[in-house]
Design a protein around this motif. Structure first.
Motif, PDB file in Angstrom:
ATOM      1  N   TYR A 267     -59.039  36.263  88.631  1.00 33.56           N
ATOM      2  CA  TYR A 267     -57.564  36.644  88.403  1.00 33.56           C
ATOM      3  C   TYR A 267     -56.985  36.739  89.834  1.00 33.56           C
ATOM      4  O   TYR A 267     -57.546  36.984  90.993  1.00 33.56           O
ATOM      5  CB  TYR A 267     -57.548  38.158  87.842  1.00 33.56           C
ATOM      6  N   THR A 268     -55.726  36.660  89.892  1.00 30.63           N
ATOM      7  CA  THR A 268     -54.738  37.056  90.982  1.00 30.63           C
ATOM      8  C   THR A 268     -53.832  37.988  90.521  1.00 30.63           C
ATOM      9  O   THR A 268     -53.396  38.222  89.331  1.00 30.63           O
ATOM     10  CB  THR A 268     -54.228  35.719  91.565  1.00 30.63           C
ATOM     11  N   LEU A 269     -53.010  38.472  91.817  1.00 26.27           N
ATOM     12  CA  LEU A 269     -52.124  39.626  91.069  1.00 26.27           C
ATOM     13  C   LEU A 269     -50.798  39.231  90.501  1.00 26.27           C
ATOM     14  O   LEU A 269     -50.622  38.152  91.226  1.00 26.27           O
ATOM     15  CB  LEU A 269     -51.723  40.347  92.311  1.00 26.27           C
TER      16      LEU A 269
ATOM     17  N   LEU B 175     -45.867  42.164  88.548  1.00 29.95           N
ATOM     18  CA  LEU B 175     -46.560  43.612  88.604  1.00 29.95           C
ATOM     19  C   LEU B 175     -45.384  44.517  89.362  1.00 29.95           C
ATOM     20  O   LEU B 175     -45.572  45.908  88.763  1.00 29.95           O
ATOM     21  CB  LEU B 175     -47.655  43.619  89.289  1.00 29.95           C
TER      22      LEU B 175
ATOM     23  N   VAL C 100     -58.525  46.025  94.666  1.00 33.48           N
ATOM     24  CA  VAL C 100     -57.972  45.591  93.310  1.00 33.48           C
ATOM     25  C   VAL C 100     -59.151  45.322  92.402  1.00 33.48           C
ATOM     26  O   VAL C 100     -59.975  44.532  92.808  1.00 33.48           O
ATOM     27  CB  VAL C 100     -57.116  44.263  93.599  1.00 33.48           C
TER      28      VAL C 100
ATOM     29  N   TYR D 143     -59.730  44.125  88.467  1.00 34.01           N
ATOM     30  CA  TYR D 143     -59.355  43.560  87.093  1.00 34.01           C
ATOM     31  C   TYR D 143     -60.166  43.768  86.116  1.00 34.01           C
ATOM     32  O   TYR D 143     -61.658  43.293  86.120  1.00 34.01           O
ATOM     33  CB  TYR D 143     -59.130  42.044  87.332  1.00 34.01           C
TER      34      TYR D 143
ATOM     35  N   ILE E  84     -55.264  46.445  85.495  1.00 34.78           N
ATOM     36  CA  ILE E  84     -55.583  46.216  86.852  1.00 34.78           C
ATOM     37  C   ILE E  84     -55.369  47.508  87.630  1.00 34.78           C
ATOM     38  O   ILE E  84     -54.474  48.159  87.327  1.00 34.78           O
ATOM     39  CB  ILE E  84     -54.461  44.996  87.273  1.00 34.78           C
TER      40      ILE E  84
ATOM     41  N   VAL F  81     -55.124  49.133  91.495  1.00 32.87           N
ATOM     42  CA  VAL F  81     -54.936  49.016  92.810  1.00 32.87           C
ATOM     43  C   VAL F  81     -55.119  50.435  93.493  1.00 32.87           C
ATOM     44  O   VAL F  81     -54.642  51.090  93.393  1.00 32.87           O
ATOM     45  CB  VAL F  81     -53.398  48.377  93.005  1.00 32.87           C
TER      46      VAL F  81
ATOM     47  N   TYR G   9     -52.235  49.604  85.959  1.00 27.03           N
ATOM     48  CA  TYR G   9     -51.348  48.818  85.215  1.00 27.03           C
ATOM     49  C   TYR G   9     -51.912  48.103  83.894  1.00 27.03           C
ATOM     50  O   TYR G   9     -52.923  47.524  83.956  1.00 27.03           O
ATOM     51  CB  TYR G   9     -50.710  47.617  86.241  1.00 27.03           C
TER      52      TYR G   9
END
Length: 280
Positions: free
Chosen positions: A29-31, A35, A99, A101, A140, A142, A149
């Motif tokens: 995954y990527t941010l 967000l 981070v 996920y 997610i 952080v 999130y």
């Protein structure tokens, strides 16, 4: 460095022993770009497209996962074995120890089938075992911001045990207690047994709301319900509840969802609520 770890469902053993390494040096995954469009979680809010719920100071919450605080890139976990995939509860991709996920793994995401693999050449695998990775993570975290999130609370209750208390259902006893309040008059044999899941959740919220109201606030709210829903007003000035719909209207009133358009021409019920100061 990125690592993918799996949390197993095991009857015995410490929490750390249930964590297994799946892969390293991969990016699942990527941010998300959206967000920043997050709203502090409120069960009365319905997200629009491209929005997220958020819970700040997540490490202080009772449903925080301790491994998130302890995790570093150097933490070593035993390798997940192929015969353990059916016991996977969720996977977590750890990106630079900052981070995280999360994706819940259900039976629909565990595939054991005969497949033809498409790569440089076609290959047949008679006993393929696969974990399906969703396009978007269920949650997610952080670490730098200490914020979680997510989009659907129901999707992460199996990961963060107890987080469902943010939007829990009233128990049968609590439902009966609410319906026995002196401002309610039950009719047509309506009882706690007739209250479905959605209204049980609203009752849990309503009880918390009423506990925080003083008498003046309660009178104001009840007067508003009487104004917008005169059909609920009984002869003794209580609210007569005969159906689930009657109960829903009363609960919406306690949640202060009734409003009139600025021109005063139309009365409405807010389907979703965002409290000022709740949006980030």
């Amino acid at each position: 460095m990125n690592h993918v770890i799996a949390k197993l469902r095991l009857r015995k053993g410490s929490e750390s022993s249930k964590l297994k390494k799946v892969l390293s040096n991969v990016t699942l995954y990527t941010l998300p770009n959206d967000l920043a469009n997050n709203i502090v979680y409120d069960p009365g809010t319905i997200l629009d497209e491209g929005e997220w719920f958020s819970i700040s100071e997540f490490s202080q919450k009772p449903f925080f996962l301790q491994f998130l605080a302890d995790y570093t890139d150097s933490v070593a976990y035993e390798q997940l074995e192929v015969n353990q995939i059916s016991n996977i509860d969720y996977i977590c991709t750890c990106e630079n120890a900052n981070v995280f996920y999360f994706q819940r793994i259900t039976k629909t995401q565990l595939l054991e089938k005969k497949v033809i693999t498409i790569g440089d050449q076609f290959r047949y695998n008679a006993n393929s075992k696969n974990i399906v990775v969703n396009d978007t993570a269920d949650a997610i975290y952080v670490k730098e911001d200490d914020t979680l999130y997510f989009k659907k609370l129901s999707a992460i209750t199996g990961i963060f045990k107890g987080i469902d208390q943010l939007f829990r259902e009233a128990t049968t006893a609590e439902t009966e207690t609410f319906l026995a309040k002196d401002f309610i008059r039950l009719e047509n044999n309506f009882s706690a047994n007739d209250v479905k899941q959605a209204n049980r959740k609203r009752i849990a919220l309503a009880m918390a709301t009423l506990n925080n109201f003083d008498d003046e606030q309660k009178n104001t709210v009840f007067d508003t319900v009487k104004e917008y829903c005169p059909q609920l007003v009984a002869d003794d000035n209580t609210f007569k509840i005969e159906t689930e719909n009657d109960l829903t209207l009363l609960l919406y009133g306690i949640d202060q969802r009734f409003y009139t358009t600025p021109d005063g021409k139309e009365k409405r019920i807010a389907n979703s609520v965002i409290r000022l100061g709740a949006a980030v």
